[in-house]
Enzyme design. Sequence first.
Site, PDB file in Angstrom:
ATOM      1  N   HIS A  20       0.836  -1.200   0.000  1.00  0.00           N
ATOM      2  CA  HIS A  20       0.000   0.000   0.000  1.00  0.00           C
ATOM      3  C   HIS A  20       0.873   1.253   0.000  1.00  0.00           C
ATOM      4  CE1 HIS A  20       0.628   0.770   4.291  1.00  0.00           C
ATOM      5  NE2 HIS A  20       0.227  -0.444   4.591  1.00  0.00           N
ATOM      6  N   HIS A  23       3.995   1.475   2.280  1.00  0.00           N
ATOM      7  CA  HIS A  23       5.167   0.750   1.775  1.00  0.00           C
ATOM      8  C   HIS A  23       5.737   1.489   0.554  1.00  0.00           C
ATOM      9  CE1 HIS A  23       2.363  -2.646   3.151  1.00  0.00           C
ATOM     10  NE2 HIS A  23       3.297  -2.575   4.088  1.00  0.00           N
ATOM     11  N   CYS A 128       3.244 -10.603  23.351  1.00  0.00           N
ATOM     12  CA  CYS A 128       2.156 -10.217  22.448  1.00  0.00           C
ATOM     13  C   CYS A 128       2.305 -11.014  21.159  1.00  0.00           C
ATOM     14  CB  CYS A 128       2.178  -8.713  22.140  1.00  0.00           C
ATOM     15  SG  CYS A 128       1.026  -8.292  20.804  1.00  0.00           S
ATOM     16  N   CYS A 131       2.677  -8.791  17.928  1.00  0.00           N
ATOM     17  CA  CYS A 131       4.003  -8.194  17.713  1.00  0.00           C
ATOM     18  C   CYS A 131       5.095  -9.261  17.667  1.00  0.00           C
ATOM     19  CB  CYS A 131       4.375  -7.250  18.847  1.00  0.00           C
ATOM     20  SG  CYS A 131       3.283  -5.862  19.035  1.00  0.00           S
ATOM     21  N   CYS A 145      -0.952  -4.182  24.941  1.00  0.00           N
ATOM     22  CA  CYS A 145       0.058  -3.930  23.902  1.00  0.00           C
ATOM     23  C   CYS A 145      -0.229  -2.568  23.266  1.00  0.00           C
ATOM     24  CB  CYS A 145      -0.016  -5.029  22.846  1.00  0.00           C
ATOM     25  SG  CYS A 145       0.768  -4.549  21.307  1.00  0.00           S
ATOM     26  N   HIS A 148      -1.418  -3.318  19.520  1.00  0.00           N
ATOM     27  CA  HIS A 148      -2.596  -4.145  19.222  1.00  0.00           C
ATOM     28  C   HIS A 148      -3.748  -3.949  20.199  1.00  0.00           C
ATOM     29  CE1 HIS A 148       0.621  -6.090  16.940  1.00  0.00           C
ATOM     30  NE2 HIS A 148      -0.337  -6.400  16.100  1.00  0.00           N
ATOM     31  N   LYS A 297      -3.432   5.832  11.227  1.00  0.00           N
ATOM     32  CA  LYS A 297      -2.329   5.366  10.403  1.00  0.00           C
ATOM     33  C   LYS A 297      -2.930   4.493   9.307  1.00  0.00           C
ATOM     34  CE  LYS A 297       1.630   2.280  10.430  1.00  0.00           C
ATOM     35  NZ  LYS A 297       2.238   1.128  11.055  1.00  0.00           N
ATOM     36  N   LYS A 300      -3.018  -2.149   6.944  1.00  0.00           N
ATOM     37  CA  LYS A 300      -3.875  -3.234   6.468  1.00  0.00           C
ATOM     38  C   LYS A 300      -4.891  -3.611   7.538  1.00  0.00           C
ATOM     39  CE  LYS A 300      -4.368  -7.909   6.231  1.00  0.00           C
ATOM     40  NZ  LYS A 300      -4.716  -9.010   5.553  1.00  0.00           N
TER      41      LYS A 300
HETATM   42  N1  MSP Z   1       8.915  -6.827   8.367  1.00  0.00           N
HETATM   43  C1  MSP Z   1       9.093  -5.683   9.175  1.00  0.00           C
HETATM   44  C2  MSP Z   1      10.337  -4.929   8.755  1.00  0.00           C
HETATM   45  C3  MSP Z   1      11.600  -5.715   8.793  1.00  0.00           C
HETATM   46  S1  MSP Z   1      12.961  -4.777   8.214  1.00  0.00           S
HETATM   47  C4  MSP Z   1      14.284  -5.680   8.550  1.00  0.00           C
HETATM   48  C5  MSP Z   1       7.897  -4.773   9.047  1.00  0.00           C
HETATM   49  N2  MSP Z   1       7.135  -4.932   7.957  1.00  0.00           N
HETATM   50  S2  MSP Z   1       5.845  -4.058   7.588  1.00  0.00           S
HETATM   51  O1  MSP Z   1       5.260  -4.695   6.456  1.00  0.00           O
HETATM   52  O2  MSP Z   1       5.033  -3.855   8.722  1.00  0.00           O
HETATM   53  O3  MSP Z   1       6.412  -2.717   7.085  1.00  0.00           O
HETATM   54  C6  MSP Z   1       6.631  -1.623   7.929  1.00  0.00           C
HETATM   55  C7  MSP Z   1       7.162  -0.493   7.089  1.00  0.00           C
HETATM   56  O4  MSP Z   1       6.259  -0.228   5.997  1.00  0.00           O
HETATM   57  C8  MSP Z   1       7.290   0.825   7.804  1.00  0.00           C
HETATM   58  O5  MSP Z   1       8.472   0.932   8.554  1.00  0.00           O
HETATM   59  C9  MSP Z   1       7.256   1.771   6.627  1.00  0.00           C
HETATM   60  O6  MSP Z   1       8.453   1.712   5.933  1.00  0.00           O
HETATM   61  C10 MSP Z   1       6.159   1.154   5.772  1.00  0.00           C
HETATM   62  N3  MSP Z   1       4.827   1.575   6.193  1.00  0.00           N
HETATM   63  C11 MSP Z   1       3.756   0.762   6.424  1.00  0.00           C
HETATM   64  N4  MSP Z   1       2.673   1.538   6.741  1.00  0.00           N
HETATM   65  C12 MSP Z   1       3.010   2.840   6.698  1.00  0.00           C
HETATM   66  C13 MSP Z   1       2.305   4.055   6.827  1.00  0.00           C
HETATM   67  N5  MSP Z   1       1.025   4.129   7.067  1.00  0.00           N
HETATM   68  N6  MSP Z   1       2.999   5.199   6.624  1.00  0.00           N
HETATM   69  C14 MSP Z   1       4.328   5.210   6.291  1.00  0.00           C
HETATM   70  N7  MSP Z   1       5.009   4.075   6.156  1.00  0.00           N
HETATM   71  C15 MSP Z   1       4.418   2.881   6.453  1.00  0.00           C
HETATM   72  O7  MSP Z   1       7.707  -3.938   9.895  1.00  0.00           O
END
Ligand code: MSP
Length: 647
Positions: A20, A23, A128, A131, A145, A148, A297, A300
């Site tokens: 999304h 990411h 948790c 997490c 948490c 969550h 925020k 998903k």
């Molecule tokens: N798998 C772990 C990261 C491991 S890195 C060694 C993880 N994955 S995640 O799918 O949850 O991705 C988190 C990251 O996605 C955030 O740090 C950011 O880069 C991006 N984002 C996901 N949602 C976001 C927002 N709503 N806004 C900005 N960035 C966000 O954590």
Amino acid sequence: MTQNCFYITTPIYYVNARPHLGHAYSTVMADIERRFHRMLGKETFFLTGTDEHGDKIVQAARDHGIEPKEYADRISAEFRAAWPLLGVEPDRFIRTTDPDHVETVRRVLSQVRDRGDIEFREYEGLYCFGCERFYLERELVDGRCPDHGTIPSLIREKNYFFLMSRYQDWLVEHILNNPGFITPERYRNEVLSFLREPLEDLCISRPTTRLSWGIPLPFDENFVTYVWFDALINYLTGIGYPNGERFERLWSVAEHIIAKDILKPHGIYWPTMLRSLGLAPPRRIHVHGYWRMGEQKMSKSLGNVVGPGELVSAFGVDATRYCLAREMVFGLDAGFSEESFRTRINAELANDLGNLVSRTLAMVVKYRGGAVPAPAGPEGVEAVLPKAVSSLIPAWKRDMEAFAVHRALQGISEVVNMANKVIDSSAPWVLARDPAKAETLDRVLYALLETLRILSILVHPVMPGSSARIRQALGLRDQEEPRLSDARWGLLSPTGRISPMPGLFPRIEVHTGEGGEAKQKRKKVNTMEERHQTPEGTQAENLIPIETFAQLDLRVAEILAAERIPNADRLLKLTVRCPEERTIVAGIAEFFAPEELIGRQVIVVANLKPVTLKGVTSQGMLLAAKDANGLHLSALSSPAVPGTRIK
Ligand code: MSP
């Protein structure tokens, strides 16, 4: 040598959610920074990928009734396929299920154990499942948490621990001695404040009785590796640790982009893990904020996400990249609204940059047959441009280096506006009528072309496709990617040929009729709005919100030619400039003779769906008022530059 290298990573994303906008932001920012560093002539490496082990994934796979690996394959493929849609070109797309990664994780675990930094202990703690980690009492919010909102379970089990606490003093020292290690500063302070409390050791295993979807510990097959210990190591696997030249060259210049949600693993676990391995910490960790939808925020689990495909089909690749980079101040949260993207695209890209490009090129083609004029003669109004461009370049470079891409783009916008003003005040269309002004015209056109050439270099990291199109229209087909060293005033070759290029950034319309691409866009736009907007109060029936007015593209148009249309008593066919030339069929023949209209300026609606009247296609509408005295054409109090928007 390593100073000439740049290694950038994004987080590897969990495969329990589809890609999304959140990411997309991290990944596009990484792509922008890598392109910027490549423009400086560096060897670059860009790593992204997916994080596929752990409870979350097992749970998501179970929900879909398939095995974790099959589920991971499916979602990982979606991430891999999403990035080219956004013009993102990673060098490697890593998966934590890749065999070389599994091998690297096992090797790292053995090394850390050999260092005496892993211990087997009994542990009781609050866990948790969401997490996948233990929480300390003080980290919980009202016993729940913080992420969550669930009450963690009390778990007692034997596990392997990484003795992270051994490295606490070293880490504090490192952060204090390297102010740029974690940026922006607020996140550095956050980590330092966390480190004021004694650091707990990190539980890095999960018993296979509870979780089998993970990398088995090399020294005890009854346990798999904790997903964060596994995931962080991807940054080493991706460049071939421990062997390989690439690792040698790139590790010391590694830079990570993350959002604030994963600051702790990156700011604390990771540097201490590396320390235990005898490796340097990454050079910099760049932390950005959250994209929010309303107050929440975007995530998903909240179901309020916008996918990269949706963004690209609504706005186009480069415009999406531009908005992502421009709307969010790196480090702070930003609200996503489709309306704010659209307004920004229409104003800064379609109207400002797009018009600058199309007007400049069209004038060089029209007045100079497409030849690059030689710069000559004393300076006039255009002299502001070389000055502004020369101060923009170092400021832009500083901002790009500091990941302040929003500010770098703002600087570009200011020069674009200045160049548009130079066109307005020098009025090349007036100069072109007077042969004695030929040199002045040349000077103005040359300064505009040079400005465009340099801007095409500076917009490249954010909008590579548009940069290439501008450069092609400027006759610069010399290289695939521009170099920053070419951003010096005066390098435009007088032997070059200029070609016209209208419509670099189409306006994003919302009011369209049946069929066609525009409707497609509107449809997309609506889907997003319908899904995410909170209902607003009912509007009084005939009042419109300002946004509705903003959808009208009203412009100043100059009438260049006018003629009657055979067999249509009331219609005139007008050729207008606004600033491109277009045909408008107007029902004004009863009130005006064609010849009295030529040279007049009127206000037109420029974004109407074309209609064909008596075989002539009309691309817009003239504004006029009819009363008992006859028809009054809309007019401005003094002449304006054709194409200027009425706001
Ligand atoms: N798998 C772990 C990261 C491991 S890195 C060694 C993880 N994955 S995640 O799918 O949850 O991705 C988190 C990251 O996605 C955030 O740090 C950011 O880069 C991006 N984002 C996901 N949602 C976001 C927002 N709503 N806004 C900005 N960035 C966000 O954590």
